[in-house]
Motif scaffolding. Structure first.
Motif, PDB file in Angstrom:
ATOM      1  N   GLY A   1      -4.190  43.667  66.245  1.00 12.44           N
ATOM      2  CA  GLY A   1      -4.690  44.455  65.272  1.00 12.44           C
ATOM      3  C   GLY A   1      -5.670  45.503  66.337  1.00 12.44           C
ATOM      4  O   GLY A   1      -5.458  45.238  67.206  1.00 12.44           O
ATOM      5  N   HIS A   2      -6.540  45.998  65.397  1.00 14.01           N
ATOM      6  CA  HIS A   2      -7.456  46.828  66.202  1.00 14.01           C
ATOM      7  C   HIS A   2      -8.821  47.028  65.411  1.00 14.01           C
ATOM      8  O   HIS A   2      -9.405  47.810  65.150  1.00 14.01           O
ATOM      9  N   ARG A   3      -9.127  45.806  65.008  1.00 14.19           N
ATOM     10  CA  ARG A   3     -10.591  45.460  64.619  1.00 14.19           C
ATOM     11  C   ARG A   3     -11.644  45.848  65.588  1.00 14.19           C
ATOM     12  O   ARG A   3     -11.507  45.269  66.439  1.00 14.19           O
ATOM     13  N   GLU A   4     -12.593  46.579  64.963  1.00 17.91           N
ATOM     14  CA  GLU A   4     -13.550  47.060  66.030  1.00 17.91           C
ATOM     15  C   GLU A   4     -14.808  46.908  65.233  1.00 17.91           C
ATOM     16  O   GLU A   4     -15.007  47.637  64.198  1.00 17.91           O
ATOM     17  N   PRO A   5     -15.777  46.087  65.658  1.00 19.01           N
ATOM     18  CA  PRO A   5     -15.709  45.066  66.775  1.00 19.01           C
ATOM     19  C   PRO A   5     -14.755  43.877  66.514  1.00 19.01           C
ATOM     20  O   PRO A   5     -14.507  43.654  65.154  1.00 19.01           O
ATOM     21  N   ARG A   6     -14.380  43.423  67.361  1.00 18.09           N
ATOM     22  CA  ARG A   6     -13.341  42.409  67.287  1.00 18.09           C
ATOM     23  C   ARG A   6     -13.735  41.131  66.642  1.00 18.09           C
ATOM     24  O   ARG A   6     -14.964  40.617  67.306  1.00 18.09           O
ATOM     25  N   PRO A   7     -13.264  40.506  65.556  1.00 20.47           N
ATOM     26  CA  PRO A   7     -13.934  39.502  65.011  1.00 20.47           C
ATOM     27  C   PRO A   7     -14.047  38.222  65.976  1.00 20.47           C
ATOM     28  O   PRO A   7     -12.964  37.750  66.350  1.00 20.47           O
ATOM     29  N   PRO A   8     -15.166  37.697  65.817  1.00 18.96           N
ATOM     30  CA  PRO A   8     -15.685  36.343  66.555  1.00 18.96           C
ATOM     31  C   PRO A   8     -14.748  35.421  65.758  1.00 18.96           C
ATOM     32  O   PRO A   8     -14.375  35.374  64.523  1.00 18.96           O
ATOM     33  N   ILE A   9     -14.371  34.299  66.512  1.00 11.56           N
ATOM     34  CA  ILE A   9     -13.861  33.112  65.844  1.00 11.56           C
ATOM     35  C   ILE A   9     -14.671  31.747  65.979  1.00 11.56           C
ATOM     36  O   ILE A   9     -15.139  31.454  67.463  1.00 11.56           O
ATOM     37  N   LEU A  10     -15.240  31.389  65.098  1.00 14.48           N
ATOM     38  CA  LEU A  10     -16.100  30.113  65.298  1.00 14.48           C
ATOM     39  C   LEU A  10     -15.827  29.048  64.453  1.00 14.48           C
ATOM     40  O   LEU A  10     -14.889  29.016  63.579  1.00 14.48           O
ATOM     41  N   GLU A  11     -15.948  27.795  64.899  1.00 15.70           N
ATOM     42  CA  GLU A  11     -15.657  26.446  64.526  1.00 15.70           C
ATOM     43  C   GLU A  11     -16.440  25.685  63.830  1.00 15.70           C
ATOM     44  O   GLU A  11     -17.608  25.607  64.226  1.00 15.70           O
ATOM     45  N   THR A  12     -16.216  25.247  62.829  1.00 13.28           N
ATOM     46  CA  THR A  12     -17.162  24.207  61.987  1.00 13.28           C
ATOM     47  C   THR A  12     -16.464  22.842  61.564  1.00 13.28           C
ATOM     48  O   THR A  12     -15.243  22.817  61.219  1.00 13.28           O
ATOM     49  N   VAL A  13     -17.248  22.061  60.992  1.00 12.61           N
ATOM     50  CA  VAL A  13     -17.209  21.048  60.392  1.00 12.61           C
ATOM     51  C   VAL A  13     -18.188  20.986  59.263  1.00 12.61           C
ATOM     52  O   VAL A  13     -19.130  20.415  59.546  1.00 12.61           O
ATOM     53  N   ALA A  14     -17.821  21.739  58.270  1.00 12.92           N
ATOM     54  CA  ALA A  14     -18.963  21.968  57.163  1.00 12.92           C
ATOM     55  C   ALA A  14     -19.444  20.746  56.421  1.00 12.92           C
ATOM     56  O   ALA A  14     -20.656  20.498  56.350  1.00 12.92           O
ATOM     57  N   THR A  15     -18.495  19.715  56.406  1.00 17.04           N
ATOM     58  CA  THR A  15     -18.974  18.355  55.727  1.00 17.04           C
ATOM     59  C   THR A  15     -20.062  17.798  56.557  1.00 17.04           C
ATOM     60  O   THR A  15     -21.026  17.052  55.987  1.00 17.04           O
ATOM     61  N   SER A  16     -20.082  18.147  57.772  1.00 15.99           N
ATOM     62  CA  SER A  16     -21.101  17.449  58.661  1.00 15.99           C
ATOM     63  C   SER A  16     -22.270  18.329  59.063  1.00 15.99           C
ATOM     64  O   SER A  16     -23.321  18.074  59.503  1.00 15.99           O
ATOM     65  N   GLY A  17     -21.968  19.597  58.844  1.00 12.28           N
ATOM     66  CA  GLY A  17     -22.755  20.665  59.444  1.00 12.28           C
ATOM     67  C   GLY A  17     -22.628  21.180  60.568  1.00 12.28           C
ATOM     68  O   GLY A  17     -23.298  22.042  61.144  1.00 12.28           O
ATOM     69  N   GLU A  18     -21.682  20.762  61.587  1.00  8.19           N
ATOM     70  CA  GLU A  18     -21.522  21.091  62.792  1.00  8.19           C
ATOM     71  C   GLU A  18     -21.147  22.371  62.805  1.00  8.19           C
ATOM     72  O   GLU A  18     -20.065  23.004  62.120  1.00  8.19           O
ATOM     73  N   GLY A  19     -21.735  23.306  63.705  1.00 13.92           N
ATOM     74  CA  GLY A  19     -21.323  24.632  63.748  1.00 13.92           C
ATOM     75  C   GLY A  19     -21.818  25.736  62.813  1.00 13.92           C
ATOM     76  O   GLY A  19     -21.666  26.875  62.818  1.00 13.92           O
ATOM     77  N   THR A  20     -22.257  24.998  61.471  1.00 15.80           N
ATOM     78  CA  THR A  20     -22.684  26.047  60.361  1.00 15.80           C
ATOM     79  C   THR A  20     -23.992  26.966  60.557  1.00 15.80           C
ATOM     80  O   THR A  20     -23.841  28.027  60.469  1.00 15.80           O
ATOM     81  N   ASP A  21     -24.914  26.362  61.539  1.00 18.33           N
ATOM     82  CA  ASP A  21     -25.944  27.388  61.796  1.00 18.33           C
ATOM     83  C   ASP A  21     -25.578  28.442  62.600  1.00 18.33           C
ATOM     84  O   ASP A  21     -26.209  29.492  62.631  1.00 18.33           O
ATOM     85  N   ALA A  22     -24.831  28.215  63.432  1.00 16.47           N
ATOM     86  CA  ALA A  22     -24.208  29.110  64.284  1.00 16.47           C
ATOM     87  C   ALA A  22     -23.568  30.332  63.673  1.00 16.47           C
ATOM     88  O   ALA A  22     -23.711  31.647  63.788  1.00 16.47           O
ATOM     89  N   VAL A  23     -22.828  29.965  62.439  1.00 19.52           N
ATOM     90  CA  VAL A  23     -22.231  30.946  61.699  1.00 19.52           C
ATOM     91  C   VAL A  23     -23.099  31.784  60.795  1.00 19.52           C
ATOM     92  O   VAL A  23     -22.914  32.948  60.897  1.00 19.52           O
ATOM     93  N   ALA A  24     -24.390  30.935  60.209  1.00 22.36           N
ATOM     94  CA  ALA A  24     -25.372  31.771  59.718  1.00 22.36           C
ATOM     95  C   ALA A  24     -25.851  32.739  60.508  1.00 22.36           C
ATOM     96  O   ALA A  24     -26.009  33.886  59.806  1.00 22.36           O
ATOM     97  N   GLU A  25     -26.105  32.485  61.560  1.00 19.48           N
ATOM     98  CA  GLU A  25     -26.739  33.528  62.713  1.00 19.48           C
ATOM     99  C   GLU A  25     -25.629  34.506  63.279  1.00 19.48           C
ATOM    100  O   GLU A  25     -26.250  35.921  63.046  1.00 19.48           O
ATOM    101  N   ALA A  26     -24.496  33.975  63.442  1.00 24.24           N
ATOM    102  CA  ALA A  26     -23.662  35.192  63.547  1.00 24.24           C
ATOM    103  C   ALA A  26     -23.346  36.112  62.475  1.00 24.24           C
ATOM    104  O   ALA A  26     -23.251  37.403  62.675  1.00 24.24           O
TER     105      ALA A  26
END
Lengths: 321, 321
Positions: free
Chosen positions: B214-239
C-alpha cells in the motif's frame, strides 16, 4: 448493425468470446455511469436469477459448481457472476475456488465471470445488474450471482437476484455474521453445507429459532448438503427453480423486480445529482469544507443553484421565459 | 433559552443524564433526516475522534476500556459511541462487552453510548457524526467510535474518525477480512491484540507485507497488546494522540474533515432528491416498474419534473414568473 449488436448476435449463437467482450463493455460503461448502448438490454432478464451468499469458507463455490452441473443436465444455459474481493492477499483461496469451477470450461452453455469488489461498491452496484441483464439477453436463462462474504455489499448485490440462497455451515458463528449483515432478511432458502460436520443439529435448531422470530413469507426451507461429494446438491438445484416458480405465482417476484428497477433509477439520479452538485457553486463547497455552513443550508444552496439534468436547462432560470 | 440549550448547558456542566437526553434527540432527528435544532452543533468537534474497528472477537471493547482508562489518567474527558449490531441473537456476547465497560460508570467524565445498526445503514451514517459532534459540543475532547465487525457500514462510520485504529489478532483470517472490507485503506494504526497467542510473528509479517504493497502516508505503526491484562495499552493510548497531532501538523486531518463535511452535505442532497423523486411523476415510476423505460430516460424525466428543494419552488415552473 453496430459492432455491439453484431457481438450480441454472435453471443446468442454460443460464442463465449463475444459474451466476454460484451461484458467488458457493459462493466466499463456501467461503472463509469455511461449509457450502455445495447438495444433491449434494459428489458432483458434471465428466467431465474439466483443469489448465493454466505461466509467465506462455507463452500459456496463448490456448491455453485454442483448446482451448475445439475441445472445443465436439466437443459438450462447457466451464467455465473462471481463477485470477488480482489485483494492480492485473499487471492489464493479464492482463485482456487474459481479454478474449481473450470470443470465447466469446455461447456459452451456455461459462462462464468468474476467481477472485483475492491474499492468499487458503487461500481459493482451499477455493473452487476447490467451484466446479469446481458447474460439474459444472450440466452443464459439461469444466472447465479455468487458473493464472497456477508457484508453490506453482498446484501446490495444479492438484492439483484430473484431467489437468494444463504449458505452456512455447522457452527453458530456463521449465523450470527449472516444475521448481523441483514442477510437473514433476504434469504429465500438456507443451505447448511458441510452437513457431515459436528454441530449440524444445533445449527439447524438455531436457524429454525431465528426463522420463528422473523416473518419471511414463504418461510425459507433449510436444506443440507455436502457439496464436495455432491450429496444433497441436486435437491437444492430443484428447490431453487421450484421456489422461483412459487415466488412468481404469488406475485412476489414481480414486486421484487419492480423494487429493483426503482433502485436502478435512484442510482442514476443520485449519480447525476451528486455530479452536478460537485460542479455547482464552489463558494458554497468552500464554506462546507471550512465548516461555516451546516449541511442543510449548504444542500439548500447547492440544490437551488443546480442545473440538475445536464442539457435540460437550469432550474427556475430566467432563460425559461 | 430553548429546552435543548438548557440541556446543553447542563451537559457541559457534567450532567450525563442531560447528555443522554440530547443524544436521543440528535439520534432521532438525524435518523429522520430532520434538522437537529441545536445551535453550534455543526461546527462543534471533539479535539480527537478515534475510530476503533476490527473483527468480532478481536477484543475491541476490552481494548477501548483500557484506552479510556489511560486517557482519563491523562486528563481527557472521553466519549464512546459503540456501534452495535442489535440482533437479539448476537446480543449475548456484545452486551457482555458493554457490561465490561461499566468500570467507568461512576466516572462523570466518561460517557458511553451504544447505537444500533439493524437495518439502519443510512440512519447510522447520519446519526453517528451528529452524536460525535454533540459529545464535542458538551465538552468530551476525545471521542471513540467503536464498531463491531468490518463491513461496509463500519468503513463508512469509521470514516467519521480523525484517527482509525484497526484491531486484529494473531491468525491470518482477520487480516483477509479486514482487507476485503477495504478497512486496510483507512487504518492509521494497527493493534495486534491477544499478542500472547500463537501466530503473532506471522501476523505481523503478513501485515508488514500488506503495508508494503500500500502507500498509506504516514505508514501505520503496528502495536501489540494484551488488553485483558493491560499490556501495551498505554502505549496505544499515547500513539493515538501523537498520531492525531502528526496528522494535524501535516494538514491531513484538515482534508479528512473537509471530505467528511462534503459527505454530510451529499447525504442531505441525496435524501432530499430521492424523497422528491419518489413523489414526482407517478406515471414515470409506473413505467420504471414495468420495465418499459430505461433508468437513464426515467431519471431524465423525473429530474425534469422535480421540485428539487421542497419549499423552494418548482424547477423551471411557470409560477416563478
Amino acid at each position: 448493425m453496430s459492432d455491439l449488436e453484431e457481438l450480441v448476435g454472435r453471443a446468442r449463437a454460443g460464442d463465449r468470446g463475444a459474451t466476454a467482450r460484451l461484458i467488458s463493455v457493459v462493466e466499463r460503461r456501467a461503472g463509469a455511469g455511461e449509457p450502455i448502448g445495447i438495444a433491449d438490454l434494459w428489458s432483458a432478464r434471465p428466467r431465474v436469477v439466483v443469489g448465493v451468499t454466505g461466509s467465506p469458507g462455507a463452500g459456496k463455490s463448490t456448491l455453485v459448481d454442483r448446482l451448475v452441473g445439475a441445472w445443465r443436465t436439466r437443459g438450462h444455459r447457466v451464467g455465473v457472476v462471481a463477485v470477488d474481493p480482489s485483494s492480492p492477499f485473499s487471492g489464493g483461496a479464492i482463485l482456487g475456488d474459481r479454478v474449481r469451477m473450470q470443470g465447466h470450461t469446455h461447456d459452451p452453455d456455461v459462462f462464468i465471470r468474476s467481477v472485483a469488489t475492491r474499492g468499487a461498491l458503487g461500481g459493482l452496484a451499477r455493473s452487476v445488474p447490467e451484466i446479469v441483464r446481458l447474460l439474459g439477453l444472450v440466452g443464459y436463462d439461469l444466472v447465479v450471482i455468487e458473493t464472497v462474504g456477508v457484508g453490506q455489499v453482498e446484501v446490495e448485490v444479492v438484492g439483484e437476484a430473484d431467489v437468494t440462497v444463504v449458505v452456512i455451515t455447522p457452527g453458530w458463528g456463521d449465523a450470527i455474521q449472516a444475521n448481523k449483515a441483514g442477510i437473514m432478511e433476504i434469504a429465500d432458502l438456507f443451505v447448511i453445507n458441510k452437513a457431515d460436520r459436528a454441530g449440524l443439529a444445533e445449527t439447524r435448531r438455531d436457524l429454525v429459532a431465528m426463522l420463528d422470530l422473523g416473518h419471511r413469507e414463504p418461510r425459507p426451507p433449510i436444506l443440507e448438503t455436502v457439496a464436495t461429494s455432491g450429496e444433497g446438491t441436486d435437491a437444492v438445484a430443484e428447490a431453487v427453480v421450484a421456489l422461483a416458480a412459487e415466488l412468481d405465482d404469488r406475485g412476489i417476484l414481480k414486486s421484487r423486480v419492480a423494487a429493483r428497477r426503482r433502485r436502478a433509477v435512484e442510482r442514476v439520479i443520485v449519480d447525476r445529482v451528486l455530479r452536478a452538485a460537485a460542479d455547482a457553486d464552489q463558494a458554497v463547497w468552500a464554506q462546507v469544507e471550512a465548516g461555516t455552513v451546516d449541511p442543510g443550508a449548504a444542500a439548500d444552496a447547492l440544490l437551488d443553484a443546480l442545473e440538475i439534468a445536464p442539457g435540460h436547462g437550469a432550474r427556475g432560470g430566467s432563460s425559461d421565459e
